[in-house]
Every structure is written in structure tokens, then in C-alpha cells.
Write an enzyme that holds these catalytic residues in place. Structure first.
Site, PDB file in Angstrom:
ATOM      1  CE1 TYR A 107       0.017   1.453   4.970  1.00  0.00           C
ATOM      2  CE2 TYR A 107       0.747  -0.911   4.742  1.00  0.00           C
ATOM      3  CZ  TYR A 107       0.640   0.139   5.294  1.00  0.00           C
ATOM      4  OH  TYR A 107       1.204   0.269   6.434  1.00  0.00           O
TER       5      TYR A 107
ATOM      6  CG  HIS B 104       2.925   1.595  16.476  1.00  0.00           C
ATOM      7  ND1 HIS B 104       1.442   1.090  16.747  1.00  0.00           N
ATOM      8  CD2 HIS B 104       3.083   0.780  15.755  1.00  0.00           C
ATOM      9  CE1 HIS B 104       1.310   0.671  15.420  1.00  0.00           C
ATOM     10  NE2 HIS B 104       2.250   0.741  14.869  1.00  0.00           N
TER      11      HIS B 104
ATOM     12  CG  ASP C  79      -0.194  -0.588  11.837  1.00  0.00           C
ATOM     13  OD1 ASP C  79       1.198  -0.178  12.084  1.00  0.00           O
ATOM     14  OD2 ASP C  79       0.209  -1.854  11.236  1.00  0.00           O
TER      15      ASP C  79
ATOM     16  CG  ASN D   7       9.262  -2.695   8.051  1.00  0.00           C
ATOM     17  OD1 ASN D   7       9.008  -2.446   7.224  1.00  0.00           O
ATOM     18  ND2 ASN D   7       8.097  -1.888   9.250  1.00  0.00           N
TER      19      ASN D   7
END
Length: 358
Positions: free
Chosen positions: A120, A247, A187, A174
Site C-alpha cells: 500500500y 506507535h 496502521d 521491515n
């Protein structure tokens, strides 16, 4: 190393914020006449807030809410971690060789992302600014989830009751280098169902909640809650921790290379890029592979630091239209950036940018 050069952002943070070590002493000295006296400090270049001791109770309440909505499990043994880490290295090697689709790999200074199953747009990639503007790429524009992720990671989580079978259709790796980070975000709730599951590898680190990132120079405020994240640990975010507080990964929390595999499920009605979007590739043609980055030139000692600051500055103003009373609204991933066009930036230099409070 040159006097002005920094190998990673932790050194930059330390050099730019020497006052932090004795900040508490100065506050206690200046407020010695009463505990209830309010104190002021700058949270951004253009805004100032007042904080009383009552804010400590609010932060503690937020910390309790985070703790109650986070689950951590130790599932993977050191031997299993080592095997999975070898597979992660293979992913990195394939990306460097240009063997993945264009949108599978997202490179940034000191942190690379590898999208599998679903990818995305976010941050500087957004066609429009603001939370809720993230879009899934069209089907087939990122590579499928590798079989080893299913066999070595997802199946273990299913067998331990962490997630139901068939839940995961998006896996992101990641890969952080020392001093790497990811800015405060939530998110995207319009794209991903809950819970959000992550598994950590290579080294221990920490996940911080409720931080403010500031730029020029880069600074990170004290978190509401710090969650230690050990190698091989599984972290599950839901409820308050997933939806109502940001976060992040701070530069000072990445002391060695660290990788995390994030496993999520996209919502059936999650929006996708239109076929005529400049970020969308032709479905009938596989995107050209990325070229391997190789250079035999001697590295500039400032190079590791300078691109990171520029990347964050581009994300700094992604949501400039928030009014003061909406500052606590949920943000989306990497939602603050500054326009790259210097002319546009000059025109909007008078606009105030508000940082979200927690």
C-alpha cells in the site's frame, strides 16, 4: 569520522539534545515553590502547551490502556530464529539483485520494507495528504508471500492460537540498520483488520507508544509506554494499542540490525489505487525489476544521517489542516511530511503545523 558526521541517528539525537540529561533537574529547580505550578515547554516550532502534574495521571491511564491491549508471547527458539533470519537475508539479496516487483521493495535510509501479498501507499507516496488516504496497490503489483513465511512463521502462530488459519494475506518485512526508525503512526484502520501481529528477529529492541517526532533537528518526545521487544518474541496489538494511540520505533532503540515480520489481514472493502494512477503499474506487464545498488566510492560520513532527516521532513506536514481541538484524532502511518518543492514550501511557510498530543 568528520566532526559533523554521524553514523546513525542515535548520535545525532544525543548531540542535538544535550539538555535532556539534566532536564529533570532544571524543571525541579524552577518549580521548587510548588508541585501544582504549571510548566511550559515547546512541542513544536509554532506551538506551545501548558502541562500540569495532572498530565502524569492521564499518561499513566493511557499506559494502562496500552498494556491491557498488548499481548506478547515467546514462541520461536534461538535456533528457529537463526533459520528465519537466513531466509530474511535471502529476501534482501533477491531485492538487491532486482528480482522482485517494483512495489515489493520500498527503500529508505537505515530501513527497508518488503511487501508481500498486499502492498500500500503511505507517507511521501500518497497522492493526497492526510490519514485515510492510503491505498492498496492493484492485485499482482507486489510479490506473493514467500512459502517460508507460511511454513516457518504463520503456521506456528496458528498452531499456538495467536491467529486463525487463513487470517494473514499481507506480510511485511521491515529491516532496520542501527539508528533506523519509523515515525509515530497508526496502521491504517480502513485497510487492515485487527489484530496486528509482528515477530522480531536479529536483536532486541523496543516499541514505543505516544511519542511525538519533531524535525530540524530530529527529536523524539518521551513515550507514554515503552514495550520491550525481544528477539523471537511475538507482539499482538488490538483495541486501544492498535487504534487509539500511535506507535513508533525510535532511533535510539535500534542498536543493532533488527528485522520484524508484520502479519496482517486487509479488509475486503479496503480502497485500491485506480488503474490510471501514476503509482499503479500495468496489470498485463510485470514491472521492471529494481537495479541492484552498488558503489565503490568512499561513503560520505554525513550520508547516513542526511537522507533520513530529509525523508522525515517530507512526511512532517502530511496533515497540516488539523485544528487545535482535533489534534488528538488518530493519525495514519507517516502522516507528516513537507513539500519537496522549495517554491511551494516558501509559499506555505507561514502555515502552522500542529503536533498531535497524547
Amino acid at each position: 569520522m568528520a566532526a559533523s558526521g554521524y553514523s546513525d541517528l542515535r548520535e545525532k539525537l544525543k548531540s542535538m539534545t544535550p539538555h535532556r540529561d539534566d532536564y529533570g533537574n532544571k524543571i525541579r529547580a524552577s518549580n521548587g515553590r510548588g508541585k501544582d505550578r504549571k510548566r511550559k515547554y515547546r512541542e513544536s516550532e509554532d506551538d506551545e502547551y501548558e502541562h500540569s502534574d495532572d498530565s502524569a495521571d492521564l499518561r499513566e491511564q493511557e499506559a494502562r490502556q496500552v498494556r491491557s491491549s498488548v499481548l506478547q508471547l515467546s514462541i520461536f527458539t534461538p535456533e528457529e530464529c537463526a533459520h528465519i533470519e537466513e531466509k530474511i537475508d535471502e529476501v534482501v539479496a533477491k531485492a538487491e539483485a532486482g528480482l522482485y516487483r517494483e512495489h515489493t521493495v520500498d527503500r529508505a535510509p537505515l530501513r527497508n520494507k518488503y511487501f508481500f501479498g498486499e502492498g500500500y501507499t503511505y507517507g511521501a507516496q500518497l497522492e493526497r495528504r492526510g490519514p485515510g488516504q492510503e491505498r492498496l496497490y492493484r492485485k499482482g503489483e507486489v510479490d506473493e508471500i514467500p512459502s517460508w513465511v507460511h511454513e516457518l512463521v504463520i503456521k506456528r502462530l496458528v498452531s499456538n492460537g495467536v491467529i486463525p488459519e487463513g487470517f494473514v494475506n499481507s506480510a511485511v518485512i521491515n529491516d532496520y540498520q542501527p539508528g533506523g526508525c519509523i515515525v509515530s503512526h497508526v496502521d491504517p484502520t480502513h485497510i487492515f483488520a485487527r489484530p496486528i501481529v509482528s515477530v522480531s528477529f536479529f536483536s532486541d529492541s523496543a516499541l514505543c507508544f505516544g511519542c511525538h517526532f519533531q524535525f530540524k533537528p530530529i527529536r523524539v518526545s518521551e513515550p507514554v509506554f515503552v514495550l520491550p521487544v525481544m528477539r523471537g518474541s511475538v507482539t499482538v496489538l488490538s483495541g486501544y494499542a492498535a487504534d487509539d494511540i500511535t506507535h513508533c520505533i525510535r532511533p535510539q532503540d535500534i542498536k543493532e540490525r533488527r528485522a520484524v515480520i508484520i502479519l496482517r489481514k486487509t479488509k475486503p472493502d479496503a480502497p485500491r489505487l485506480d488503474s490510471d494512477s501514476p503509482l499503479s503499474s500495468s496489470p498485463a506487464q510485470r514491472p521492471a525489476p529494481l537495479k541492484a545498488k552498488r558503489s565503490h566510492r568512499k561513503a560520505d560520513p554525513d550520508a547516513a544521517h542526511r537522507p533520513r532527516v530529509l525523508e522525515m521532513d517530507k512526511e512532517e506536514n502530511r496533515h497540516p489542516s488539523l485544528s487545535r481541538h482535533r489534534r488528538r484524532s488518530v493519525s495514519s502511518e507517516n502522516y507528516r511530511r513537507r513539500d519537496e518543492d522549495p517554491d511551494k514550501h516558501q509559499e506555505s511557510s507561514g502555515r502552522k503545523v500542529k503536533m498531535r498530543r497524547h
